[in-house]
Scaffold this motif. Structure first.
Motif, PDB file in Angstrom:
ATOM      1  N   ASN A 364       0.827  -1.214   0.000  1.00 20.37           N
ATOM      2  CA  ASN A 364       0.000   0.000   0.000  1.00 20.37           C
ATOM      3  C   ASN A 364       0.863   1.266   0.000  1.00 20.37           C
ATOM      4  N   ASN A 366       2.273   4.289  -2.181  1.00 14.21           N
ATOM      5  CA  ASN A 366       1.987   5.025  -3.403  1.00 14.21           C
ATOM      6  C   ASN A 366       3.264   5.623  -3.988  1.00 14.21           C
ATOM      7  N   VAL A 463      -3.312   6.146  -6.948  1.00 11.63           N
ATOM      8  CA  VAL A 463      -3.450   5.216  -5.822  1.00 11.63           C
ATOM      9  C   VAL A 463      -2.448   4.083  -6.013  1.00 11.63           C
TER      10      VAL A 463
END
Length: 597
Positions: A364, A366, A463
């Motif tokens: 996760n 970015n 994202v």
């Protein structure tokens, strides 16, 4: 009989025990059948002590006398080293730079080598002696002692290795070798058995302090195999040669304390980048990542990273540039870090960038910026996630896996045609010429690639996982991607441009269209023919004038820049296809590389 050059820095000869240990290495190599030349620095803090001693007599001592003084540090070391070798039953001779035959100009403290003689060294070697040579020094035409400046002992060692056509130049230091990443940051970091010259130059942040980058570049020119070896044990260290390990990714680098500056709403016209880099160069600001994506609606945007401590000065320079251009706005941010993967295998394997992006997406993490070279991919991430990113990438590429076998000492490295065709006098002349040019300019090569096309995907969700999905699809189609550029996102959407072979552009567009079906807002543009100009050399990140000269030359030739990306050893730009040849001529002229070196 093979020749080995062994270089020992100050920490490796700091006291009697370390001098004996170094002497034992030279004796062992000699008894194994090699002719040995040792290049030795001043002991430990000796140079600092001499500088402090001079300061007791004068705040501005004469440069000639400082060279006379500082050169005694190496003379002390080589004499003691020769005594240690004698005590072990072998013959040795200590030589100053002048006694060797290293002739320099008269620029005291930063002298440049004008000629090198190997006659005396060869006579001693042929007599069965170990030659112990002073690093860092020579003499001028009037026999004044001179010193070579920063990295001088490395310069001496690699120059003598090239001149003698040595089988290996061994650099002894206080580290085990070069690691896959900083072992202080990761327990799983693995010592790399073998690196290519370019990999070592790209991994400058890992190799800092091991040896001077100019010497690596010089060794590359003359195919001198370098080996970074520990002075405190019998480890074989890391070999730096024409090829690295048979791995796609060899090492990782992490730069933690980065800050980013974005200049947007800039006119998309020649001269804009020149104005920006001129202002940065005037203030000697070291720039790291530089990213410019293709313009939109006649407006260009460029982002670069700088050390966080230089942010205030950078913003001042950016404001000056905006005033000079007469348009543009500035955005900045801190708390970012750069993670880079390096490996020569990237040139031949598609999907390395895709794998990197997917590894980070799984955590996760970015991606704020992306920039690439032929053998390096760098991403900007949030600083509080950089350690997690480093560990994930290291494990994701299985870099902690066991070591591979590497060539033993004495393995011959293929010589260049230049070396094979040259007699010794010609070779020495070329070596000296290279040394001089390395001092004059950091740029060593300029190339033009007219085989690529450009694809840009607009309005991508900003994202984790977006770039991983995009480039995984391209890699699955076996399309090789060269440059990748992603600038800082705006309003939650990102824009990514990349270059592919012209012959693959139709296929790549189909692959992109298939994967972007999930991104309703996205769109694609492309240019079937572009030209890529690259300036290569050493230390481009810290030599602030390179970008200034590059962009000024292109501006004066009326050439507009569509894309920019950078690495430690290369700065590349994309321009219109019909501007490639004029751009090449302009860069060759400004960097003095219009003739083959």
């Amino acid at each position: 009989m093979s020749i080995i050059v062994q270089k020992f820095g100050g920490t490796s000869v700091a006291n009697a025990d370390k001098i004996r240990a170094a002497a034992e290495r030279a004796v062992a190599a000699h008894r194994n059948g090699h002719q040995v030349v040792m290049v030795v620095s001043a002991r430990g803090k000796k140079t600092d002590e001499l500088v402090q001693l001079a300061a007791e007599f004068s705040e501005t001592p004469a440069a000639r006398e400082m060279d006379m003084l500082l050169s005694t540090g190496e003379q002390e070391s080589v004499a003691l080293m020769s005594m240690a070798i004698h005590s072990m039953g072998e013959k040795a001779v200590s030589l100053t730079g002048g006694q060797i035959g290293i002739i320099t100009d008269s620029t005291f403290s930063k002298a440049r080598i004008q000629s090198i003689s190997t006659d005396r060294i060869r006579r001693h070697l042929d007599a069965g002696e170990i030659v112990v040579a002073c690093g860092f020094q020579g003499i001028d035409p009037l026999s004044n002692i001179t010193t070579l400046g920063r990295g001088g002992s490395d310069t001496t060692a690699t120059a003598l290795a090239a001149a003698l056509q040595a089988d290996e130049c061994q650099i002894y230091t206080d580290v085990e070798g070069v690691f896959t990443t900083d072992p202080r940051a990761m327990d799983e970091a693995r010592k790399v058995e073998q690196l290519s010259y370019d990999e070592m130059l790209e991994l400058a942040s890992l190799g800092a302090g091991v040896m001077h980058s100019r010497s690596i570049e010089f060794a590359k020119k003359f195919r001198v195999p370098l080996r970074v070896r520990p002075s405190f044990n019998d480890g074989m260290g890391t070999l730096i040669a024409t090829a690295g390990e048979d791995r796609t990714v060899t090492g990782l680098a992490l730069a933690k304390n980065e800050a980013r500056v974005t200049l947007d709403d800039l006119p998309d016209e020649p001269g804009v980048m020149s104005s920006i880099f001129s202002c940065l160069s005037d203030r000697k600001i070291p720039i790291d990542m530089v990213v410019q994506n293709v313009a939109s609606n006649g407006k260009a945007e460029v982002t670069f990273t700088v050390p966080e401590g230089d942010l205030a000065e950078t913003l001042t320079a950016a404001n000056t540039a905006i005033e000079r251009i007469g348009a543009g706005t500035i955005r900045s941010g801190t708390n970012v870090a750069k993670v880079s993967v390096v490996g020569s295998g990237m040139q031949f394997h598609s999907g390395v960038a895709a794998q990197l992006f997917q590894i980070l997406a799984a955590q996760n993490i970015n991606l704020e910026m992306i920039t690439t070279s032929e053998i390096k991919v760098s991403v900007l991430v949030a600083r509080d996630q950089c350690q997690e990113a480093l560990q994930a990438v290291h494990r994701g590429f299985k870099m902690e896996a066991g070591e591979t076998h590497m060539p033993v000492v004495g393995t011959k490295v293929a010589r260049t045609a230049e070396q094979l065709s040259a007699n010794e006098d010609e070779l020495l002349s070329r070596i000296v010429g290279r040394l001089s040019s390395m001092e004059d300019i950091v740029v060593s090569e300029i190339t033009l690639d007219e085989s690529q096309a450009r694809i840009t995907v607009h309005h991508l969700p900003d994202v984790p996982g977006t770039c991983g999905k995009l480039f995984h699809a391209v890699a699955d189609g076996n399309v090789m991607v060269d440059m990748i550029v992603q600038n800082i996102s705006n309003s939650g959407y990102a824009e990514v441009s990349f270059t592919v072979p012209r012959s693959e552009v139709a296929k790549c567009l189909e692959l992109v269209d298939q994967v972007r079906a999930d991104w309703e807002q996205s769109s694609v543009t492309h240019e079937a023919e572009i030209a890529k100009l690259s300036v290569s050399g050493i230390g481009l990140r810290t030599h602030t004038g390179v970008g200034d000269k590059m962009f000024r030359a292109l501006s004066e030739a009326g050439i507009n820049i569509q894309m920019i990306n950078t690495s430690e050893i290369r700065m590349s730009v994309v321009v219109d296809a019909n501007q490639g040849q004029p751009g090449l001529r302009a860069l060759q002229e400004v960097f003095g590389l219009d003739d083959e070196r």
